[in-house]
Enzyme design. Structure first.
Site, short mmCIF file in Angstrom:
data_model
loop_
_atom_site.label_atom_id
_atom_site.label_comp_id
_atom_site.label_asym_id
_atom_site.label_seq_id
_atom_site.Cartn_x
_atom_site.Cartn_y
_atom_site.Cartn_z
N GLY A 77 0.84 -1.20 0.00
CA GLY A 77 0.00 0.00 0.00
C GLY A 77 0.87 1.24 0.00
O GLY A 77 1.99 1.21 -0.50
N SER B 23 6.88 -4.38 0.91
CA SER B 23 6.80 -3.05 0.30
C SER B 23 6.65 -1.97 1.39
O SER B 23 7.58 -1.75 2.14
CB SER B 23 5.66 -3.03 -0.72
OG SER B 23 5.74 -1.89 -1.53
N ALA B 24 5.51 -1.30 1.50
CA ALA B 24 5.31 -0.29 2.54
C ALA B 24 5.60 -0.86 3.93
O ALA B 24 6.17 -0.18 4.79
CB ALA B 24 3.89 0.26 2.49
N HIS C 247 10.88 -2.74 -4.31
CA HIS C 247 10.62 -2.65 -5.77
C HIS C 247 11.83 -2.01 -6.47
O HIS C 247 11.64 -1.25 -7.43
CB HIS C 247 9.39 -1.79 -6.08
CG HIS C 247 8.09 -2.27 -5.54
ND1 HIS C 247 7.25 -3.10 -6.24
CD2 HIS C 247 7.46 -2.01 -4.37
CE1 HIS C 247 6.15 -3.33 -5.51
NE2 HIS C 247 6.26 -2.68 -4.38
N GLU D 297 12.24 -6.64 -6.99
CA GLU D 297 11.04 -7.48 -6.88
C GLU D 297 11.45 -8.95 -6.91
O GLU D 297 12.24 -9.36 -7.75
CB GLU D 297 10.07 -7.14 -8.00
CG GLU D 297 9.56 -5.72 -7.87
CD GLU D 297 8.41 -5.40 -8.81
OE1 GLU D 297 8.15 -6.18 -9.73
OE2 GLU D 297 7.77 -4.35 -8.60
#
Lengths: 215, 215
Positions: free
Chosen positions: B64, B97-98, B134, B170
């Site tokens: 997110g 990610s976040a 990423h 990734e």
């Protein structure tokens, strides 16, 4: 309102020279009577070299990192000063990329990495909307799973009371004269308005409706 | 220090299913004794739907918008709470990610759009370095003139006293157990240390040296 702004998406278009894609518009914008330009070099680390470059060749005017630029504007108490000079005294303002971001309501729609922490994301507020410079369409061949630019802007509009966002593709710029706004350059712009469908606008379009606060 | 962390670059690899690329590592990480997982859904706007998704299928766990996630963690006074539970009580932490960004020193090296303003960019601090999830190599065919990921991270390191940044491509993830850090997954990671040349690290590499504060 005397405001005169030229807000450019980016300094260099692929294959072209620095500010080449907008040099005619810059010439028209400042006109023959402007003798001195205040250059704000805060967005890059080496400010002396950046200023020299800009002075010599009007290179990368107003680009760099948006967070660094906005923080330095606050650190030097320049936000209100610039706002007053532009809106009350009619001093022309030109920005590209980061320099366009800080001219708007807030830097919430910059693409830059948040490398420093400014005291607020609120910016100079010369226009009542936000800009996303270097606006990028999704690449159908990409295997990268990060969000597209459009998804990021739509996430922003999930937040309450967020202003419209004008996605200026590379090669595109916005000219504001008082209450008139016109899209210039060679590429279309994509407009995101909270709760409305997104729209595309051709170069030459009249975007003055974006200047009324309650669009 | 009891800390146990699994910090994943991203939730989905192109062509694969949700968390498919790291499902074995997740299984190994939590092990058979973990019966309940606290899921922090703050990074997306629709938290109920996000939580349901995560509960049902362990989808997009911890992904997110990083700014939204960090702000909500502060709004709910959870930053210190999570830090204590993970570092003192050994509760395992997994983020993607976040969720990986907020586990580090700060969110200064997120790729996300700054759609909300958190009270600080300082994050939970479960490790003494930053992550760029990423992580993306420059595309030699791109005509887009925005900065490359590497340029952005190098701009960050122009600022004083900035920590190392681990660029997790990734498909890549970092496993931390106490003072041991190991790179897992299918892709290499790129490490940026202020004032040193950048280095590449293969899956399986021991990155424990990143856990000492004065690297």
């Amino acid at each position: 309102m005397k405001r005169r702004l030229l807000l450019v998406s980016n300094s260099t278009v692929h294959g072209g020279g620095y500010l080449e894609h907008c040099q005619q518009q810059i010439k028209d914008f400042f006109g023959p009577q402007v003798k001195r330009i205040l250059f704000v070099p805060y967005a890059l680390h080496n400010q002396d070299s950046y200023t020299k470059t800009a002075r010599d060749k009007l290179k990368t005017l107003g680009g760099g990192n948006t967070f660094r630029l906005l923080k330095a504007l606050y650190d030097h108490n320049l936000v209100t000063e610039i706002k007053n000079r532009v809106l009350q005294d009619g001093v022309p303002y030109m920005g590209s990329s980061a320099g366009s971001n800080v001219a708007t309501v807030s830097i919430n729609t910059t693409n830059d990495m948040p490398i420093v922490y400014p005291p607020t994301f609120s910016a100079i507020g010369l226009v009542p909307f936000n800009i996303n410079p270097h606006y990028l369409d999704p690449d159908p061949n990409s295997k990268h799973m990060g969000e597209t630019r459009e998804q990021r802007i739509l996430q922003y509009h999930e937040e309450p009371d967020t202003p419209s966002v004008l996605g200026l593709r590379e090669g595109s710029m916005l000219l504001v004269e008082g209450n008139q706004a016109t899209l210039l350059g060679s590429t279309k712009a994509r407009l995101f308005q909270r709760g409305k469908p997104t729209t595309e606008h051709d170069p030459g379009s009249d975007l003055s409706f974006l200047l009324t606060d309650a669009q």
